[in-house]
Design a protein around this motif. Structure first.
Motif, mmCIF file in Angstrom:
data_model
loop_
_atom_site.group_PDB
_atom_site.id
_atom_site.type_symbol
_atom_site.label_atom_id
_atom_site.label_comp_id
_atom_site.label_asym_id
_atom_site.label_seq_id
_atom_site.Cartn_x
_atom_site.Cartn_y
_atom_site.Cartn_z
ATOM 1 N N ILE A 400 0.842 -1.207 0.000
ATOM 2 C CA ILE A 400 0.000 0.000 0.000
ATOM 3 C C ILE A 400 0.871 1.248 0.000
ATOM 4 C CG2 ILE A 400 -1.600 1.358 1.414
ATOM 5 C CD1 ILE A 400 -2.890 -1.357 2.217
ATOM 6 N N ARG A 401 1.921 1.244 0.821
ATOM 7 C CA ARG A 401 2.830 2.399 0.819
ATOM 8 C C ARG A 401 3.473 2.589 -0.561
ATOM 9 N NH1 ARG A 401 4.112 0.258 6.029
ATOM 10 N NH2 ARG A 401 5.934 -0.845 5.194
ATOM 11 N N ALA A 402 3.875 1.470 -1.176
ATOM 12 C CA ALA A 402 4.464 1.555 -2.517
ATOM 13 C C ALA A 402 3.457 2.107 -3.520
ATOM 14 C CB ALA A 402 4.959 0.182 -2.953
ATOM 15 N N ALA A 403 2.224 1.621 -3.451
ATOM 16 C CA ALA A 403 1.194 2.049 -4.406
ATOM 17 C C ALA A 403 0.896 3.541 -4.276
ATOM 18 C CB ALA A 403 -0.075 1.224 -4.198
ATOM 19 N N GLU A 404 0.924 4.056 -3.062
ATOM 20 C CA GLU A 404 0.648 5.486 -2.881
ATOM 21 C C GLU A 404 1.752 6.355 -3.487
ATOM 22 O OE1 GLU A 404 0.049 5.562 1.326
ATOM 23 O OE2 GLU A 404 -2.118 5.181 1.169
ATOM 24 N N LEU A 405 3.006 5.881 -3.427
ATOM 25 C CA LEU A 405 4.073 6.632 -4.087
ATOM 26 C C LEU A 405 3.966 6.482 -5.605
ATOM 27 C CD1 LEU A 405 6.529 8.394 -4.037
ATOM 28 C CD2 LEU A 405 7.949 6.360 -3.678
ATOM 29 N N VAL A 406 3.644 5.297 -6.094
ATOM 30 C CA VAL A 406 3.417 5.110 -7.524
ATOM 31 C C VAL A 406 2.327 6.055 -8.006
ATOM 32 C CG1 VAL A 406 2.522 3.495 -9.257
ATOM 33 C CG2 VAL A 406 4.249 2.724 -7.615
ATOM 34 N N GLN A 407 1.291 6.197 -7.208
ATOM 35 C CA GLN A 407 0.200 7.119 -7.551
ATOM 36 C C GLN A 407 0.732 8.534 -7.779
ATOM 37 O OE1 GLN A 407 -2.431 8.171 -4.284
ATOM 38 N NE2 GLN A 407 -4.213 8.029 -5.641
ATOM 39 N N ARG A 408 1.622 8.990 -6.883
ATOM 40 C CA ARG A 408 2.177 10.346 -7.023
ATOM 41 C C ARG A 408 3.105 10.440 -8.230
ATOM 42 N NH1 ARG A 408 2.362 9.846 -1.341
ATOM 43 N NH2 ARG A 408 4.610 9.419 -1.304
ATOM 44 N N GLN A 409 3.946 9.405 -8.436
ATOM 45 C CA GLN A 409 4.882 9.456 -9.553
ATOM 46 C C GLN A 409 4.155 9.442 -10.896
ATOM 47 O OE1 GLN A 409 7.735 6.309 -8.948
ATOM 48 N NE2 GLN A 409 8.782 7.370 -7.284
ATOM 49 N N LEU A 410 3.111 8.632 -11.015
ATOM 50 C CA LEU A 410 2.348 8.623 -12.265
ATOM 51 C C LEU A 410 1.578 9.924 -12.449
ATOM 52 C CD1 LEU A 410 1.029 4.938 -12.455
ATOM 53 C CD2 LEU A 410 3.086 5.942 -13.480
ATOM 54 N N GLY A 411 1.144 10.510 -11.334
ATOM 55 C CA GLY A 411 0.453 11.788 -11.429
ATOM 56 C C GLY A 411 1.328 12.881 -12.013
ATOM 57 N N GLU A 412 2.648 12.776 -11.817
ATOM 58 C CA GLU A 412 3.557 13.792 -12.346
ATOM 59 C C GLU A 412 3.625 13.785 -13.867
ATOM 60 O OE1 GLU A 412 7.317 13.305 -10.521
ATOM 61 O OE2 GLU A 412 6.606 13.765 -8.488
ATOM 62 N N ILE A 413 3.252 12.671 -14.505
ATOM 63 C CA ILE A 413 3.260 12.663 -15.973
ATOM 64 C C ILE A 413 1.838 12.739 -16.532
ATOM 65 C CG2 ILE A 413 5.391 11.338 -16.012
ATOM 66 C CD1 ILE A 413 3.674 8.942 -17.050
ATOM 67 N N GLY A 414 0.830 12.837 -15.625
ATOM 68 C CA GLY A 414 -0.546 13.020 -16.091
ATOM 69 C C GLY A 414 -1.419 11.783 -16.058
ATOM 70 N N ILE A 415 -0.997 10.729 -15.369
ATOM 71 C CA ILE A 415 -1.835 9.536 -15.220
ATOM 72 C C ILE A 415 -2.475 9.574 -13.839
ATOM 73 C CG2 ILE A 415 -1.899 7.011 -15.138
ATOM 74 C CD1 ILE A 415 0.505 6.948 -16.973
ATOM 75 N N ASP A 416 -3.788 9.578 -13.805
ATOM 76 C CA ASP A 416 -4.520 9.645 -12.543
ATOM 77 C C ASP A 416 -4.840 8.237 -12.052
ATOM 78 O OD1 ASP A 416 -4.578 12.428 -12.362
ATOM 79 O OD2 ASP A 416 -6.336 12.569 -13.653
ATOM 80 N N ILE A 417 -4.378 7.918 -10.844
ATOM 81 C CA ILE A 417 -4.547 6.593 -10.265
ATOM 82 C C ILE A 417 -5.328 6.683 -8.963
ATOM 83 C CG2 ILE A 417 -3.323 4.646 -9.195
ATOM 84 C CD1 ILE A 417 -2.974 4.625 -12.144
ATOM 85 N N ASP A 418 -6.270 5.777 -8.779
ATOM 86 C CA ASP A 418 -6.923 5.574 -7.489
ATOM 87 C C ASP A 418 -6.359 4.304 -6.872
ATOM 88 O OD1 ASP A 418 -8.657 7.776 -7.486
ATOM 89 O OD2 ASP A 418 -10.108 6.708 -8.735
ATOM 90 N N VAL A 419 -5.808 4.403 -5.672
ATOM 91 C CA VAL A 419 -5.289 3.236 -4.975
ATOM 92 C C VAL A 419 -6.421 2.602 -4.168
ATOM 93 C CG1 VAL A 419 -3.670 2.391 -3.233
ATOM 94 C CG2 VAL A 419 -2.957 4.168 -4.867
ATOM 95 N N ILE A 420 -6.759 1.382 -4.511
ATOM 96 C CA ILE A 420 -7.824 0.650 -3.827
ATOM 97 C C ILE A 420 -7.170 -0.348 -2.875
ATOM 98 C CG2 ILE A 420 -9.906 -0.728 -4.115
ATOM 99 C CD1 ILE A 420 -9.984 2.022 -5.503
ATOM 100 N N GLN A 421 -7.341 -0.127 -1.567
ATOM 101 C CA GLN A 421 -6.722 -0.977 -0.565
ATOM 102 C C GLN A 421 -7.643 -2.150 -0.224
ATOM 103 O OE1 GLN A 421 -5.412 1.331 2.820
ATOM 104 N NE2 GLN A 421 -4.685 3.007 1.536
#
Length: 553
Positions: A400-421
């Motif tokens: 989950i911690r990894a996914a939340e950082l992936v969410q931010r990194q992808l957001g920097e290039i314009g990909i919007d991610i919802d992390v579903i725990q």
């Protein structure tokens, strides 16, 4: 707008545009923005990672008679490999202590090594002639013979819910040639037969023990020929083991051991620091850091399972678009993801291969997709991604911690991610074959069996093929690999599969979890290899002269 409506509109748009969009989403041989992304054409292959060997105790060491071990966090509820609850990391270690297999899988290049079989051979990878060890006795006094091998396979086939069945089901029957010779006939040729016969879940059991106590699964399931015998067992509490002085092999250095089930992580640390336990499996990263900085302890480090990002290849056009997958890969800073996920108890993947570090026929040298935000944005612009939010499902604190950082990194290039725990059972249930979900972040169980890995997570129709991979060319490679009896040919097929998986970016490798095993100073002799299911404690010892006085018994 729901997902099905979006998918239908997208399909209509694709039809209106003809093949142009699909062609635009397929990287070509002349693509100038792919970076250094050419898969190697050949590599020597690091077939097995070297195990952490079980070194013998120092000569003249002052050895303790007893060692207390805190077991894996999963409670030990039953000691019978034929029952569903009888297979955990902790029970696998106990089976290795109390029971022998025909062969032992200790890792490295010299496996398998003889145990209850002293020699074996097969001309066709389907019939294996095994010569059995003589003069061996079970803990109940029964003499080990070929009939016990027959019984072991029969009882596993009668219990299809057990872990033993998952291995022995590859065996059609066992023919007794004489009292100490058997022919093991597989259902079909299988190059993995050595792995099957040396797997921790294939210990040889006693027919007499079963006949004496057929209604008590622990009574007959815990009898073996191993160097230790069970002398006490309380479900989800403890297992007492004592040295088998009639063991056919070398005598273990420690007289007795107790495996404790301690669910609370804080209690584990207290027990270690109070000298109530000398080894602990599965601890929180914070407690591992605490003990690693304490001179009274040593924390052994060992690579665990590979955590990955994957896509649904039966999903919508975005998941199937190679440019989108490349955009994701180049947007990820793997060093940061490993640190955020589990601190120093995670290791960024050393290359771009999703084949396990200890999985045979591994092709080394497949390069990582470099962290390059500009390149990631370029790929994203050329993809079919339309700016919508994409769900990424995950389970477990570190993931989950990894996914939340992936969410931010992808957001920097314009990909919007919802992390579903989710919790692990929910995640497993949701990602069975044929699911309609999108991306996920979770661990891939790539262990010491290439065939088990391929058939377990990559074959079409298999429930654990989370990515829903179903490509005609790749499936043909799988079928060739599963039916190939020549090792050199199998290796080349495995290399082709790894190149395809890398080139198509089916799964993005992120980081390996590091298993930290704290031990009291003076503890040695652990054999670690592959994953926690291949640990062996047969040689464990406790040198009291190396232990601080406050932790000695």
């Amino acid at each position: 707008m729901n997902k099905k409506v979006r998918r239908n509109l997208a399909l209509i748009l694709v039809l209106m545009m003809g093949l142009g969009l699909l062609a635009a989403c397929a990287p070509t041989a002349n693509d100038t923005t792919t970076g250094n992304e050419t898969a190697p054409t050949a590599a020597p292959g690091n077939e097995q990672e070297a195990p952490m060997e079980a070194e013998p105790p120092p000569e003249g060491a002052n050895l303790a008679d007893h060692i207390d071990i805190i077991a894996d966090a999963t409670a030990i509820s039953v000691l019978n490999i034929n029952l569903p609850a009888g297979a955990t990391a902790s029970t696998s270690q106990i089976y290795d202590l109390i029971q022998d297999r025909l062969m032992a899988n200790r890792g490295g290049t010299d496996w398998p090594e003889p145990q209850l079989a002293v020699s074996w051979h097969s001309d066709d990878a389907q019939t294996i002639r095994a010569e059995l060890r003589q003069g061996v006795y079970f803990h109940n006094g029964a003499r080990f013979t070929a009939d016990d091998v027959v019984f072991t396979v029969e009882i596993s086939h009668a219990n299809p819910g057990g872990t033993a069945f998952a291995r022995w089901r590859e065996v059609e029957r066992v023919d007794v040639i004489d009292e100490y010779t058997v022919d093991i006939i597989l259902v079909e040729p299988n190059l993995d037969w050595r792995y099957i016969l040396s797997h921790w879940a294939t210990p040889i059991l006693s027919r007499q023990a079963f006949n004496d106590n057929p209604d008590d699964p622990v009574a007959w399931g815990s009898i073996g020929t191993g160097p230790y015998r069970v002398t006490g067992f309380s479900t989800a509490n403890f297992v007492n083991l004592e040295r088998n002085d009639d063991y056919w092999g070398p005598a273990p250095p420690t007289r007795s051991m107790t495996f404790w089930t301690i669910p609370e992580m804080a209690t584990r640390t207290v027990m270690m620091r109070n000298g109530e336990a000398q080894v602990s499996f599965t601890m929180s990263p914070e407690d591992l850091d605490l003990l690693e900085n304490d001179s009274d302890f040593v924390v052994l480090r060992h690579e665990g399972w590979l955590n990955t990002i994957s896509f649904n290849f039966m999903g919508d056009e975005v998941q199937r678009c190679p440019y989108f997958r490349r955009a994701v890969a180049h947007a990820l800073n793997l060093n940061d993801i490993a640190i955020v996920a589990n601190g120093q108890w995670a290791m960024p993947t050393p290359d771009g291969n999703i084949w396990g570090l200890v999985t045979p026929y591994r092709l080394d040298g497949l390069p990582l997709r470099e962290f390059d935000v500009a390149l990631a944005r370029d790929y994203l612009e050329r993809s079919v991604y339309d700016g919508r939010r994409i769900a990424m499902r995950t389970a477990g604190d570190a993931a989950i911690r990894a996914a939340e950082l992936v969410q931010r990194q992808l957001g920097e290039i314009g990909i919007d991610i919802d992390v579903i725990q989710m919790d692990v059972p929910q995640w497993v249930d949701a990602h069975s074959w044929g699911h309609e979900l999108e991306m996920w972040l979770f661990a891939v169980a790539a262990g010491p069996s290439a065939i088990g890995y391929v058939s377990g997570i990559l074959a079409p129709g298999i429930g654990t093929n989370r990515s829903n991979i179903n490509d005609d060319y790749f499936t043909s490679l799988i079928n060739q690999f599963l039916n190939e009896a020549d090792e050199n040919a199998a290796r080349e097929i495995a290399y082709d599969m790894q190149r395809w998986l890398w080139d198509d970016l089916v799964i993005i490798p992120l980081y390996y979890g590091i298993n930290g095993i704290p031990v009291t100073q003076g503890i040695g002799g652990l054999h670690l290899w592959g994953n926690m299911f291949t640990y062996s404690l047969r040689g464990i010892y406790w040198d009291l002269d190396q232990t601080p006085a406050n932790l000695r018994p």
